[in-house]
Structure formats: C-alpha cells, structure tokens
Design a protein around this motif. Structure first.
Motif, PDB file in Angstrom:
ATOM      1  N   ARG A  73       0.928  -1.424  -0.371  1.00 29.58           N
ATOM      2  CA  ARG A  73      -0.284  -0.256   0.201  1.00 29.58           C
ATOM      3  C   ARG A  73       1.225   1.262  -0.467  1.00 29.58           C
ATOM      4  N   ARG A  74       1.845   0.886   0.384  1.00 29.46           N
ATOM      5  CA  ARG A  74       2.892   2.302   0.814  1.00 29.46           C
ATOM      6  C   ARG A  74       3.987   2.274  -0.946  1.00 29.46           C
ATOM      7  N   ILE A  75       3.839   1.260  -1.462  1.00 32.57           N
ATOM      8  CA  ILE A  75       4.875   1.538  -2.718  1.00 32.57           C
ATOM      9  C   ILE A  75       3.977   2.410  -3.456  1.00 32.57           C
ATOM     10  N   LEU A  85      15.964  -2.190 -10.349  1.00 31.88           N
ATOM     11  CA  LEU A  85      15.133  -2.137 -10.018  1.00 31.88           C
ATOM     12  C   LEU A  85      15.169  -1.374  -8.624  1.00 31.88           C
ATOM     13  N   GLU A  86      14.046   0.083  -9.353  1.00 34.05           N
ATOM     14  CA  GLU A  86      13.844   1.256  -8.335  1.00 34.05           C
ATOM     15  C   GLU A  86      12.184   1.183  -7.337  1.00 34.05           C
ATOM     16  N   VAL A  87      12.445   0.996  -6.585  1.00 30.75           N
ATOM     17  CA  VAL A  87      11.376   0.882  -5.810  1.00 30.75           C
ATOM     18  C   VAL A  87      10.981   2.637  -5.086  1.00 30.75           C
ATOM     19  N   VAL A  88       9.859   3.669  -4.700  1.00 34.69           N
ATOM     20  CA  VAL A  88       9.874   4.499  -3.720  1.00 34.69           C
ATOM     21  C   VAL A  88       8.608   4.296  -2.895  1.00 34.69           C
ATOM     22  N   VAL A  89       8.858   4.371  -2.276  1.00 34.34           N
ATOM     23  CA  VAL A  89       7.570   3.492  -0.453  1.00 34.34           C
ATOM     24  C   VAL A  89       7.640   5.577  -0.062  1.00 34.34           C
ATOM     25  N   ALA A  90       6.072   5.429   0.083  1.00 33.48           N
ATOM     26  CA  ALA A  90       5.858   6.815   0.455  1.00 33.48           C
ATOM     27  C   ALA A  90       6.029   6.319   2.554  1.00 33.48           C
TER      28      ALA A  90
END
Length: 90
Positions: A73-75, A85-90
């Motif tokens: 849910r935070r992605i 691989l890039e992942v942005v998390v709130a």
C-alpha cells in the motif's frame, strides 16, 4: 519518501551470502540471474521479494501477508529493467 535502487549484481551477492548459488548449482543460478530483475519481479520471485523487503529494512524471512499488504500500500512507484529495480515508498 524513500527510494531504493537495487542492482542485479547486488542481488547476486545477497544470494551468494545466503548460499543460494550452492543450492541451485552454477548453471541454474546463472539462468536465474539472467532472467533479470524485471523478469523475476514479473514472475513474483520469492527470493527477489525477500531482497526487496530486506532493503526496505524488514526481515526478509517469514513476512506475513498482512505486512506485505501494508508495504504494498505504501509503494508509490516501481521501475524495473534487466539490471536495475527502483522502488519508491511513501
């Protein structure tokens, strides 16, 4: 927001530290890595998911579905190529 950038080489090292190169055998290990991060992500590789979770600061083993759901849910954004691989998390 937190952004993590993962490379296939770092993933390979993470797997080797845990002995997966020995468990899989050289040929299978190379085949697995040659699939690339985008392919492994698409196939929902449990090893890649464990690596992603560990880079987000969570223990990579035995994560409950509820915790995975909350992380999901935070992605905010995911970008994947064969090597990165890039992942942005709130």
């Amino acid at each position: 927001m937190k952004k993590i950038v993962l490379t296939v080489k770092e993933f390979e090292n993470w797997l080797r530290e845990r002995g997966y190169d020995k468990r899989m055998g050289r040929e299978n290990f190379e085949l697995f890595l040659n699939t690339g991060l985008a392919g492994l992500f698409f196939m929902n590789s449990s090893l890649l998911m464990g690596y992603i979770l560990s880079n987000l600061g969570l223990p990579s083993e035995r994560i409950t579905d509820k915790v995975r759901f909350e992380v999901g849910r935070r992605i905010v954004e995911i970008r994947a190529t064969r090597d990165i691989l890039e992942v942005v998390v709130a």
